[in-house]
Design an enzyme around this catalytic site. Structure first.
Site, PDB file in Angstrom:
ATOM      1  N   SER A 151       0.655  -0.967  -0.213  1.00 46.87           N
ATOM      2  CA  SER A 151       0.055  -0.278  -0.420  1.00 46.87           C
ATOM      3  C   SER A 151       1.012   1.296  -0.045  1.00 46.87           C
ATOM      4  O   SER A 151       0.536   2.212  -0.142  1.00 46.87           O
ATOM      5  CB  SER A 151      -0.874   0.265   1.013  1.00 46.87           C
ATOM      6  N   GLU A 202      -5.240  -2.921  -6.321  1.00 46.23           N
ATOM      7  CA  GLU A 202      -6.119  -3.663  -4.799  1.00 46.23           C
ATOM      8  C   GLU A 202      -6.525  -4.973  -4.861  1.00 46.23           C
ATOM      9  O   GLU A 202      -6.187  -5.745  -4.668  1.00 46.23           O
ATOM     10  CB  GLU A 202      -6.360  -3.263  -3.499  1.00 46.23           C
TER      11      GLU A 202
END
Length: 298
Positions: free
Chosen positions: A64, A164
């Site tokens: 992330s 993601e």
């Protein structure tokens, strides 16, 4: 021929600075040497202009951390007038990807809500929201567009290829390695951002604020620093595979020093079998060594 005293003084100063940062590097290398992990580190002190790199050219998975890159790309489009921070965007239920960490989805489980762009960016950065990240990827045209933008800044040793949803899907362990950076490239990007060479002042200040509000990684860069120390950062974390290995436990950003100056720092703990607590402790220990070193530097 006599060397001017000014030149002698400068040479002595540079030699002294090099010796000091070498001492810090030795401390960090001693810390990470026995760990069952690859640890990439990059540090830059904006006051003395000293740089420290460990595994600086190694390709390491961001997880992330790349949400920082996405935020830069979105805010650049804001600066161009394509979007506005206060602009309301419609978030459908289908935009909330099941299985992703998503405070946005927890707050609006049924979707069908209009949210300001600023709030979606805040979810992505401050709370590391996966659904918010993929929403913004779609807004920009996909990871390829973000990758191209970062490369256009002159930061070449980075790759942003997967969303993601793809990265966190079960059975996709290896895909996280397709979203990588080198610690040196991460440091270059942090420096450009800090020096306000990427965004307008308004966009820069907005992203700086949401990074100070990051709620993830309390036991990483922040953990061992004096109470109240300002840390402006973005974390990244992988899952654990069946062999007990974590692909990535990361934290990157800036630490404020007592003199009002800052250091840029990135720590990537990769392919590690140390366990999450020890991985986070590695980051915390490195941050404390760096803070102590530059806080007392003259």
């Amino acid at each position: 021929m006599r060397i001017p005293l000014l030149v002698v003084g400068l040479l002595f100063m540079f030699s002294s600075l090099h010796a000091q940062v070498k001492s810090l590097q030795n401390q960090i290398e001693q810390l990470i040497q026995p760990k069952k992990a690859t640890v990439g580190v990059s540090i830059y002190d904006f006051a003395s202009k000293q740089t420290l790199l460990i595994h600086g050219d190694k390709h390491l998975p961001m997880q992330s951390v790349y949400k920082f890159h996405v935020a830069l790309a979105v805010l650049k489009e804001v600066d161009k007038g394509r979007f506005k921070l206060e602009q309301k965007l419609h978030v459908k239920k289908s935009d909330l990807v099941p299985g992703l960490h998503s405070p946005m989805g927890e707050d609006h489980p049924n979707g069908e809500v209009d949210l300001p762009l600023s709030e979606i960016i805040r979810y992505m950065v401050s709370e590391s929201d996966g659904s918010a990240c993929d929403y913004l990827f779609r807004l920009l045209g996909g990871p390829t567009q973000v990758n191209a933008f970062i490369h256009q800044l002159g930061i070449k040793e980075v790759a942003i290829r997967e969303t993601e949803e793809t990265m966190q899907a079960k059975g996709n362990w290896d895909v996280q390695y397709t979203n990588w950076t080198t610690p040196a490239a991460m440091l270059d990007l942090l420096k450009l951002f800090y020096q306000q060479k990427i965004l307008s002042k308004r966009s820069h200040d907005f992203l700086w604020k949401v990074m100070t509000e990051t709620v993830t990684g309390e036991n990483r860069l922040k953990k061992l620093l004096p109470t109240g120390t300002l840390v402006i950062h973005k974390t990244g974390t992988s899952g654990t595979n069946k062999e007990g290995m974590m692909g990535a436990v990361n934290d990157v950003g800036f630490i404020a020093l007592p003199n009002g100056k800052h250091i840029a720092i990135s720590v990537f703990v990769t392919n590690t079998s140390e366990g999450i607590e020890k991985n986070e402790q590695i980051i915390a220990d490195i941050a404390k060594l760096a803070y102590d070193h530059f806080a007392r530097a003259k």
